[in-house]
Design a protein around this motif. Sequence first.
Motif, mmCIF file in Angstrom:
data_model
loop_
_atom_site.group_PDB
_atom_site.id
_atom_site.type_symbol
_atom_site.label_atom_id
_atom_site.label_comp_id
_atom_site.label_asym_id
_atom_site.label_seq_id
_atom_site.Cartn_x
_atom_site.Cartn_y
_atom_site.Cartn_z
ATOM 1 N N SER A 26 0.830 -1.198 0.000
ATOM 2 C CA SER A 26 0.000 0.000 0.000
ATOM 3 C C SER A 26 0.868 1.252 0.000
ATOM 4 O O SER A 26 2.087 1.191 0.140
ATOM 5 C CB SER A 26 -0.936 -0.004 1.213
ATOM 6 O OG SER A 26 -0.179 0.031 2.420
ATOM 7 N N VAL A 27 0.216 2.398 -0.127
ATOM 8 C CA VAL A 27 0.882 3.694 -0.167
ATOM 9 C C VAL A 27 -0.031 4.700 0.517
ATOM 10 O O VAL A 27 -1.248 4.538 0.520
ATOM 11 C CB VAL A 27 1.176 4.097 -1.631
ATOM 12 C CG1 VAL A 27 -0.107 4.253 -2.434
ATOM 13 C CG2 VAL A 27 2.003 5.368 -1.703
ATOM 14 N N THR A 32 -0.382 10.134 -2.989
ATOM 15 C CA THR A 32 -1.130 10.015 -4.237
ATOM 16 C C THR A 32 -1.880 11.309 -4.543
ATOM 17 O O THR A 32 -1.915 11.760 -5.692
ATOM 18 C CB THR A 32 -2.115 8.839 -4.157
ATOM 19 O OG1 THR A 32 -1.383 7.646 -3.846
ATOM 20 C CG2 THR A 32 -2.848 8.646 -5.469
ATOM 21 N N LEU A 65 -1.008 -0.114 -3.498
ATOM 22 C CA LEU A 65 0.079 0.311 -4.375
ATOM 23 C C LEU A 65 -0.260 -0.012 -5.819
ATOM 24 O O LEU A 65 0.145 0.707 -6.743
ATOM 25 C CB LEU A 65 1.381 -0.386 -3.963
ATOM 26 C CG LEU A 65 2.651 0.043 -4.699
ATOM 27 C CD1 LEU A 65 2.956 1.510 -4.444
ATOM 28 C CD2 LEU A 65 3.839 -0.817 -4.268
ATOM 29 N N GLN A 68 -1.873 2.921 -7.396
ATOM 30 C CA GLN A 68 -0.924 3.965 -7.774
ATOM 31 C C GLN A 68 -0.081 3.533 -8.972
ATOM 32 O O GLN A 68 0.338 4.364 -9.783
ATOM 33 C CB GLN A 68 -0.016 4.353 -6.604
ATOM 34 C CG GLN A 68 0.674 5.697 -6.842
ATOM 35 C CD GLN A 68 1.625 6.083 -5.746
ATOM 36 O OE1 GLN A 68 2.742 5.584 -5.702
ATOM 37 N NE2 GLN A 68 1.197 6.976 -4.870
ATOM 38 N N ASP A 69 0.176 2.234 -9.090
ATOM 39 C CA ASP A 69 0.853 1.713 -10.290
ATOM 40 C C ASP A 69 0.078 2.125 -11.539
ATOM 41 O O ASP A 69 0.663 2.534 -12.551
ATOM 42 C CB ASP A 69 0.944 0.190 -10.248
ATOM 43 C CG ASP A 69 2.012 -0.317 -9.283
ATOM 44 O OD1 ASP A 69 2.860 0.486 -8.844
ATOM 45 O OD2 ASP A 69 1.982 -1.520 -8.961
ATOM 46 N N GLY A 124 5.262 4.414 1.218
ATOM 47 C CA GLY A 124 4.844 3.433 0.230
ATOM 48 C C GLY A 124 5.710 2.194 0.313
ATOM 49 O O GLY A 124 6.885 2.275 0.679
ATOM 50 N N GLY A 126 6.815 0.270 -2.062
ATOM 51 C CA GLY A 126 7.315 -0.060 -3.386
ATOM 52 C C GLY A 126 8.810 -0.288 -3.434
ATOM 53 O O GLY A 126 9.367 -0.535 -4.503
#
Length: 359
Positions: A26-27, A32, A65, A68-69, A124, A126
């Motif tokens: 997640s982020v 975002t 996430l 957001q990708d 995030g 990522g």
Amino acid sequence: MLSSDILLVNLGQLHYSKCMNHDKASVIQSFTHAIVQQLSAAEVKLAPELEQQLARYDGQQRLPLALQDQLWQSLEQLQQPQLGLTIGLALQPQHFDTIGFLLLSSPSLSTAVESLVTFSSLVGEGGAFTKRKVTDGWQLTYHDKFKVAVALRIEAIFASIAHGATWVAGKPITPVRVTFKHKPQVTPELYQQAFGAAELSFAQPDNAIVFSDSDWQFRQREVSPALQAQMLTLAQQQLAQLQAQSCREQCEALLQRQPWLSRAQVAATLAVSERTLARYLKAEGCSFLALSQTLKQQLALAQIEAARAALAATAKPAAAPVALTQASLADYLGYSDEQAFAKAFKRWTGMSFTAYLQR
């Protein structure tokens, strides 16, 4: 001015519930939102489907996430590679939520980077940061797990770090050098706007930024140690919640931070219904009421001991009253009134609040 093309994205249905899928990356929402705001300012419109998916998570602290990708992949389709640097330079401390204010309360760049290495997943999940000493200073490396729009995202991250170093130190800071794994995306002039006179290298083994020893240790701004400690504690609590592996652990992490939360509020935070929350907790052999009461008891006794320790540190007479009232503790723990807390406290300890303080 950037193009006002509409980004057309075919999104599947994304569902996010920490209790139902705690392995899902997640982020934070604010990060975002910052990206979307910058695109709006640049007159870049998002596809309606993507806007609808993002809107589903309004009011929640985090979003998947994977969503957001989709946003970054959409930006990549515009074929405007300067977007990464543009977004990175526009990011401010508040866009990184708790970790942003933790960095801002740091007395030096070295302390801020240590916090970034430890708590970056709060922004995030990522990738992760590492730091190490190198010949020309200190190197901060980002190990990403991105599958889409990699160059855009990496340049946004490193532009925000270079820009953020200035507001952490309270003076202009230019990196010694910056290395990227990808090939150049924009003109040298645009890179210079982001990284100043730093030496830039592309097609390198790592995505990394290096700061000089003098900038690394520089201390100029007056910061409050108490504020730094408070933000550090909050970040540690949020990290514990993020890393929690069961619904019970996630509830415990939430209630440790906010013991006044009701079952409905905890369920909403975890993006499940109250009935679903109760079912998951029952499967783990507990109930929300029992969990909440246990944590409230622990926190109440911990608050009393902390108040006693603070009193002892002032070297006041032992008979001096502890600066903690039954009413303030009842309010902190979320009791509807002082009497309800008094009954609970006697049930926990076998004595009244006043008698317990006088032991």
